[in-house]
Design a protein around this motif. Structure first.
Motif, short mmCIF file in Angstrom:
data_model
loop_
_atom_site.label_atom_id
_atom_site.label_comp_id
_atom_site.label_asym_id
_atom_site.label_seq_id
_atom_site.Cartn_x
_atom_site.Cartn_y
_atom_site.Cartn_z
N LEU A 208 29.33 118.52 78.51
CA LEU A 208 29.68 118.20 77.12
C LEU A 208 30.57 119.29 76.52
CD1 LEU A 208 26.30 116.79 75.77
CD2 LEU A 208 28.46 115.55 75.87
N GLY A 209 30.24 120.55 76.83
CA GLY A 209 31.06 121.65 76.34
C GLY A 209 32.48 121.56 76.88
N ASN A 210 32.60 121.27 78.17
CA ASN A 210 33.93 121.14 78.77
C ASN A 210 34.73 120.02 78.10
OD1 ASN A 210 33.60 123.23 80.55
ND2 ASN A 210 33.07 121.94 82.29
N LYS A 211 34.08 118.89 77.85
CA LYS A 211 34.77 117.77 77.20
C LYS A 211 35.24 118.14 75.80
CE LYS A 211 32.32 114.11 79.71
NZ LYS A 211 31.34 113.01 79.60
N ALA A 212 34.49 119.04 75.16
CA ALA A 212 34.85 119.47 73.81
C ALA A 212 35.84 120.64 73.84
CB ALA A 212 33.60 119.86 73.04
N GLY A 213 36.25 121.07 75.03
CA GLY A 213 37.19 122.18 75.15
C GLY A 213 36.55 123.54 75.00
N CYS A 214 35.25 123.63 75.26
CA CYS A 214 34.51 124.89 75.12
C CYS A 214 33.72 125.15 76.40
CB CYS A 214 33.57 124.83 73.91
SG CYS A 214 32.57 126.31 73.65
N GLN A 220 24.58 130.88 76.61
CA GLN A 220 24.80 129.98 75.47
C GLN A 220 24.12 128.64 75.71
OE1 GLN A 220 29.05 130.25 75.65
NE2 GLN A 220 29.18 131.74 73.96
N ILE A 221 24.20 128.13 76.93
CA ILE A 221 23.53 126.88 77.27
C ILE A 221 22.03 127.02 77.07
CG2 ILE A 221 22.94 125.36 79.21
CD1 ILE A 221 25.80 125.76 80.21
N THR A 222 21.48 128.16 77.51
CA THR A 222 20.04 128.41 77.35
C THR A 222 19.64 128.39 75.88
OG1 THR A 222 19.97 129.74 79.37
CG2 THR A 222 18.20 130.09 77.78
N TRP A 258 25.90 119.67 66.86
CA TRP A 258 26.78 120.01 67.97
C TRP A 258 28.09 120.60 67.46
CZ3 TRP A 258 27.13 121.52 72.60
CH2 TRP A 258 28.16 121.22 73.47
N SER A 259 28.65 120.00 66.43
CA SER A 259 29.89 120.50 65.84
C SER A 259 29.70 121.91 65.29
CB SER A 259 30.37 119.55 64.74
OG SER A 259 31.52 120.05 64.11
N ASP A 260 28.57 122.13 64.60
CA ASP A 260 28.29 123.46 64.04
C ASP A 260 28.15 124.51 65.15
OD1 ASP A 260 28.35 122.42 61.49
OD2 ASP A 260 26.16 122.31 61.28
N LYS A 261 27.47 124.14 66.24
CA LYS A 261 27.26 125.10 67.33
C LYS A 261 28.58 125.44 68.03
CE LYS A 261 22.98 125.51 66.55
NZ LYS A 261 22.49 126.75 65.91
N ARG A 263 31.53 125.35 66.70
CA ARG A 263 32.31 126.18 65.78
C ARG A 263 31.77 127.61 65.77
NH1 ARG A 263 31.90 123.18 61.86
NH2 ARG A 263 30.16 124.14 60.77
N GLU A 264 30.44 127.75 65.79
CA GLU A 264 29.83 129.08 65.78
C GLU A 264 30.22 129.85 67.03
OE1 GLU A 264 25.34 130.76 66.37
OE2 GLU A 264 25.61 129.22 64.83
N ILE A 265 30.21 129.18 68.18
CA ILE A 265 30.58 129.85 69.44
C ILE A 265 32.05 130.24 69.42
CG2 ILE A 265 30.89 129.45 71.91
CD1 ILE A 265 28.31 127.73 71.76
N ALA A 266 32.91 129.33 68.93
CA ALA A 266 34.35 129.62 68.88
C ALA A 266 34.64 130.77 67.93
CB ALA A 266 35.11 128.37 68.45
#
Length: 392
Positions: A208-214, A220-222, A258-261, A263-266
């Motif tokens: 899912l992260g890859n599909k979102a470009g992250c 982070q997954i943990t 998911w969007s918030d997470k 954005r927080e990671i980016a």
């Protein structure tokens, strides 16, 4: 009234929506405790909601262990998929006999309890989640719904149908549907053990992260999976009254999460080193002087790990692994409710644990207290650890 009359009469009743009707029993939330196999299964469905626009809601411990509310498309009837998660007996080999076995009271077999869920406005579907595949006689239930080997006139399916009718000749749901309906709309879902399910959730989240470009790091997954487990556990533990809305996790809610997470990671990756750490400490009320010291410890740590003379690489990895492991344990305890601390108190508890790690070092090993705390703050700065407690 014959069995064939029942569905027609049931269709005349104004059945309540599964989202509005209070569950007839709520033993699950009362008896639950700690993270569980069922929570991990729920996490998988929460991830599915991100991927699948037709999965609208996940109920946790309402009308069944889990209820998946789906849409087949615009303008179509909603579907309620009632999922029973059976993990109490890890070596249980499910057969037609165990499916039909009555426990302590009438109508208590797994089949009868599942069929009885068909009592709401939504079209009913059924799912049985087990730790191991069923015996060969029930294997057809594991096939896709559109498989030619799932049709009722297929020999294997006909044998199951005849056995159910023999054991429960009058069985029907409140809406008038019988064993043929249940067989046509039941999916047997063998997920294996907790570790297998958790690894599958890790893989799905990475995808899912890859599909979102992250591209997500394992740490982070943990952390993200920890949040989702806590979300599922909290929803499951609550009672329908007065917490109905909190027991039903919607797709809108999970997409916002998911969007918030992401954005927080980016933002954490783009922000100046130490800035995210300061934000996290400010958010839980840590004083400015402690924040300043924390940032300095993180900077010192970053400088030390670039120095090959400070420690041998194996020793560095051992200390870093211990910090991550203990931080994860403490965070998990906080999210599960085993630790009753606010954000400031949890931060202090994490710092204390670094001192405990340092105190347990073998005789002759130099003091590494500052290094351990710097490692802790580096983890927080990289968005792999948060100090705030879960939302109530």
């Amino acid at each position: 009234m014959t069995r064939s009359d029942a569905p027609a009469l049931a269709a005349q009743i104004d059945w309540p929506s599964i989202d509005d009707a209070q569950p007839s029993e709520e033993g699950g939330p009362i008896a639950r405790g700690g993270f569980s196999y069922q929570d991990e299964i729920a996490v998988g469905f929460l991830l599915e909601m991100i991927e699948d626009a037709n999965l609208l809601k996940v109920h946790c411990e309402t009308h069944d262990d889990l209820v998946l509310v789906r849409s087949a498309g615009p303008g179509t009837e909603r579907i309620a998929e009632y999922a029973q998660v059976k993990a109490e007996e890890p070596d249980q080999l499910w057969t037609v006999a165990t499916l039909c076995e009555k426990k302590k009271s009438p109508n208590s077999s797994l089949f009868e309890r599942s069929l009885a869920r068909d009592r709401h406005a939504e079209t009913a579907r059924f799912r049985i989640v087990t730790l191991r595949p069923p015996a060969s006689a029930l294997v057809p239930l594991t096939y896709p719904a559109d498989s030619e080997f799932r049709v009722l006139d297929c020999e294997a399916m006909r044998e199951i149908h005849e056995e159910l009718d023999r054991r429960f000749p009058e069985a029907k749901s409140p809406k008038g549907n019988d064993s043929a309906y249940w067989l046509a709309h039941c999916h047997w879902d063998a997920r294996y053990d907790l570790q297998t399910v958790a690894k599958d959730n890790q893989r799905r989240l990475f995808s899912l992260g890859n599909k979102a470009g992250c591209v997500l790091l394992i740490e982070q997954i943990t952390t993200l999976l920890e949040d989702l487990r806590a979300m599922a556990k909290t929803a499951s533990d609550l009672q329908w009254v007065p917490h109905r809305a909190k027991k039903i996790i919607t797709r809108e809610f999970i997409l916002n999460w998911w969007s918030d997470k992401l954005r927080e990671i980016a933002e954490g990756a783009a922000q100046k080193s130490g800035g995210k750490l300061a934000d996290k400490l400010v958010a839980v009320g840590v004083s400015a002087d402690i924040i300043g010291l924390a940032i300095e410890l993180r900077r010192d740590y970053a400088a030390l790990i670039r120095s090959p003379r400070y420690m041998e690489s194996d020793e560095i990895r051992a200390f870093q692994g211990r910090v991550k492991s203990d931080a994860l344990t403490l965070r998990t305890q906080l999210m599960s409710g085993a630790l009753k601390l606010d954000g400031t108190q949890f931060h202090a508890r994490c710092v204390e644990q670094m001192d405990a790690i340092n105190a347990s070092r073998p005789t002759g090993v130099p003091d590494h207290s500052a290094f351990l705390k710097g490692c802790l703050y580096d983890i927080a700065d990289r968005c792999l650890l948060r100090f705030e407690p879960p939302a109530s």
